[in-house]
Write a protein that holds these residues in place. Structure first.
Motif, PDB file in Angstrom:
ATOM      1  N   PHE A   9       0.828  -1.194   0.000  1.00 13.10           N
ATOM      2  CA  PHE A   9       0.000   0.000   0.000  1.00 13.10           C
ATOM      3  C   PHE A   9       0.869   1.253   0.000  1.00 13.10           C
ATOM      4  N   GLU A  11       0.639   5.279   0.438  1.00 13.35           N
ATOM      5  CA  GLU A  11      -0.250   6.331   0.918  1.00 13.35           C
ATOM      6  C   GLU A  11      -0.013   7.642   0.166  1.00 13.35           C
ATOM      7  N   ASN A 437      -7.532   8.013  -0.095  1.00 12.22           N
ATOM      8  CA  ASN A 437      -6.631   6.856  -0.127  1.00 12.22           C
ATOM      9  C   ASN A 437      -7.446   5.563  -0.164  1.00 12.22           C
ATOM     10  N   HIS A 439      -8.489   1.647  -0.836  1.00 11.49           N
ATOM     11  CA  HIS A 439      -7.738   0.398  -0.692  1.00 11.49           C
ATOM     12  C   HIS A 439      -7.284  -0.093  -2.072  1.00 11.49           C
ATOM     13  N   LEU A 470      -9.291  -6.332   4.299  1.00 17.67           N
ATOM     14  CA  LEU A 470      -8.411  -5.161   4.273  1.00 17.67           C
ATOM     15  C   LEU A 470      -7.003  -5.609   4.625  1.00 17.67           C
ATOM     16  N   TYR A 474      -3.033  -1.583   5.205  1.00 21.90           N
ATOM     17  CA  TYR A 474      -4.100  -0.582   5.116  1.00 21.90           C
ATOM     18  C   TYR A 474      -4.733  -0.360   6.479  1.00 21.90           C
ATOM     19  N   ARG A 475      -4.857  -1.430   7.276  1.00 21.95           N
ATOM     20  CA  ARG A 475      -5.400  -1.263   8.632  1.00 21.95           C
ATOM     21  C   ARG A 475      -4.442  -0.453   9.508  1.00 21.95           C
TER      22      ARG A 475
END
Length: 506
Positions: A9, A11, A437, A439, A470, A474-475
């Protein structure tokens, strides 16, 4: 752009998130939440989901403290199957199943549940037991656990029959005056049932035959256990609602916990010795700090009585976990002049897993120079990055320098630990966050967050209803932005998912 997360991921910078969320008034936030909640009717929901959602929209959850869960100690000599039985009760492999002297572990107790009743299991298996005086040492170690338990399962081996060690442990159990359920393990057939009858001679009542390896008889054993376990632990007093905030003072032996508590109390109330492990019993101390009372629990280890020396590590770990169950905030003491150790990291991890507010206190700050401070910063970034959110206090327990800074740090951590985010405000935050943002795609599909709610506080726990899994990265991103937007300094936060599918049209 930000560096990619290990899961991939990336950001996109969004410095205006907090401002945008703050700009949404309460009425609009509430309306957004109601709309999102209505949209969930298109998805397959369970009764538990509906109950949680109804509570969420009312912004209510139970604040009442019910006290610690009852504690069940599992005792017996090596190789009778204690840890195998514990793993069977838990439904997963957690306890070490090799009774080899010197086997170490991070945990000695585990949260468990049977028929909706929560309790804590204490495993006494696998610890360092010297072959000399084995019967005595096993009994002493079991005594430590039973003293801190509401009841015990005494595990024996049907194949070996009654031994002198078993009889030694029985004498201890009688002195402890706790309810005991006798479990005769390794009974796989009718022959084993006949062998088990021998254990009536121990005088502990009916021998309950089980096979921990295969699960035979374990359900009936647990039904019997629930009959003797109280609803709430009677070992510790019921937690005071609205009383002084409870502080667990943690750290490896000889790090200065007793010295710090004495400095705060202003007397030599706690035994202090320069030999590691001089405090056996926990000392609850009411301390007046910052114009209010705090209840400190000192957990400085164990006074090594001659026959209990081999159980010191066991007792220290058990005492730490028990103190955490009774505490609200953990002040974890580390030595600034020493390299952060693996044991330090384990203690921090234990406090995080217990869900307590956390303050890191670096003792002996007055003894370090600029070079050591630079080295320490590197160690903190490397070994304690997972608790970068915890307030830090640099102090000297010996002189009392900066000890007064503990109070605002604890207050900040507890305020975050207590925090509730209104459901409307939380969903406004999630909407703005995901818009900037989203997922990443997973298998050509993009998991969406349908609705979010704070299920509880102390510590804050959030539940997200989603259309797919998720990624952990991402978490972590959501958790970090939650902290930046709403505070949460000094408290762990938990984010879980409920993945739900759309109803099939008939």
């Amino acid at each position: 752009m930000s560096a990619p997360d290990p899961e991939g991921f990336v950001e996109a910078p969004d410095e205006e998130l907090g401002r945008r969320v703050a700009g949404i008034d309460d009425a609009e936030a509430e309306q957004r939440a109601q709309t999102l909640r209505a949209g969930l009717s298109d998805y397959e929901l369970e009764d538990e989901d509906r109950s949680l959602l109804d509570t969420a929209l009312a912004d209510e959850f139970d604040d009442e403290e019910t006290g610690p869960a009852p504690v069940l100690a599992v005792v017996g000599r090596p190789n009778v199957g204690k840890s195998t039985l514990i793993n069977r009760i838990l439904g997963r492999r957690e306890a070490v199943v090799e009774d080899v002297p010197g086997v170490t572990r991070d945990r000695v107790s585990y949260p468990a549940e049977w028929n909706g009743r929560p309790f804590t299991l204490v495993d006494t298996g696998g610890w360092d037991i010297d072959v000399r005086g084995m019967a005595s040492r096993i009994a002493d170690q079991a005594e430590i656990a039973v003293d801190m338990a509401d009841a015990a399962i005494f595990v024996v081996d049907a194949r070996t029959g009654v031994t002198s060690t078993d009889e030694h442990v029985v004498r201890m159990l009688r002195r402890a005056a706790r309810p005991v359920v006798l479990a005769v393990n390794k009974v796989d057939d009718e022959r084993g049932e006949l062998q088990a009858a021998e254990f009536w001679s121990l005088g502990l009542g009916e021998p309950h035959t089980v096979s921990a390896m295969h699960g035979r008889g374990v359900a009936d054993l647990l039904d019997t256990v629930l009959e003797v376990l109280p609803e709430v632990s009677a070992v510790d007093q019921k937690l005071e609602v609205g009383g002084p905030r409870r502080v667990a003072l943690l750290g490896r032996p000889n790090v200065g916990k007793s010295s710090l508590l004495n400095r705060l109390v202003g007397s030599e109330r706690v035994l202090v010795d320069n030999v590691a492990g001089t405090t056996r019993d926990p000392v609850d101390e009411l301390v007046e700090l910052g114009g209010r009372q705090w209840r400190f629990v000192d957990t400085a280890g164990i006074r090594k009585r001659a026959r209990q020396a081999s159980g010191a590590d066991f007792y220290a770990a058990l005492r730490t976990q028990t103190a955490l169950e009774r505490a609200e905030v953990a002040v974890i003491l580390l030595e600034a002049d020493q390299v952060i150790s693996e044991q330090d990291v384990r203690i921090v991890k234990t406090a995080v897993e217990a869900g307590r507010a956390i303050v890191l206190a670096f003792n002996k700050w007055d003894l370090i120079d600029e070079e050591r401070r630079h080295q320490l910063e590197g160690e903190i970034q490397r070994d304690l990055a997972h608790v970068a959110w915890a307030p830090r206090v640099n102090l000297s327990a010996k002189t009392g320098r900066h000890a007064d800074k503990l109070v605002p740090a604890m207050e900040r951590a507890l305020e975050s630990w207590d925090t509730r985010i209104p459901t409307g405000r939380l969903n406004a935050f999630l909407g703005e966050l995901v818009a900037a943002n989203p997922h990443p795609l997973r298998g050509g599909k993009q998991p969406r967050i349908l609705f979010g709610t704070q299920a509880s506080n102390r510590p804050p726990r959030f539940v997200l209803f989603t259309t797919g899994f998720l990624d952990p990265g991402y978490r972590r991103f959501i958790a970090r932005r939650l902290r930046e937007t709403f505070g949460f300094e000094g408290t762990p936060i938990d984010i879980s998912m409920r993945i739900r599918e759309k109803r099939k049209r008939k």
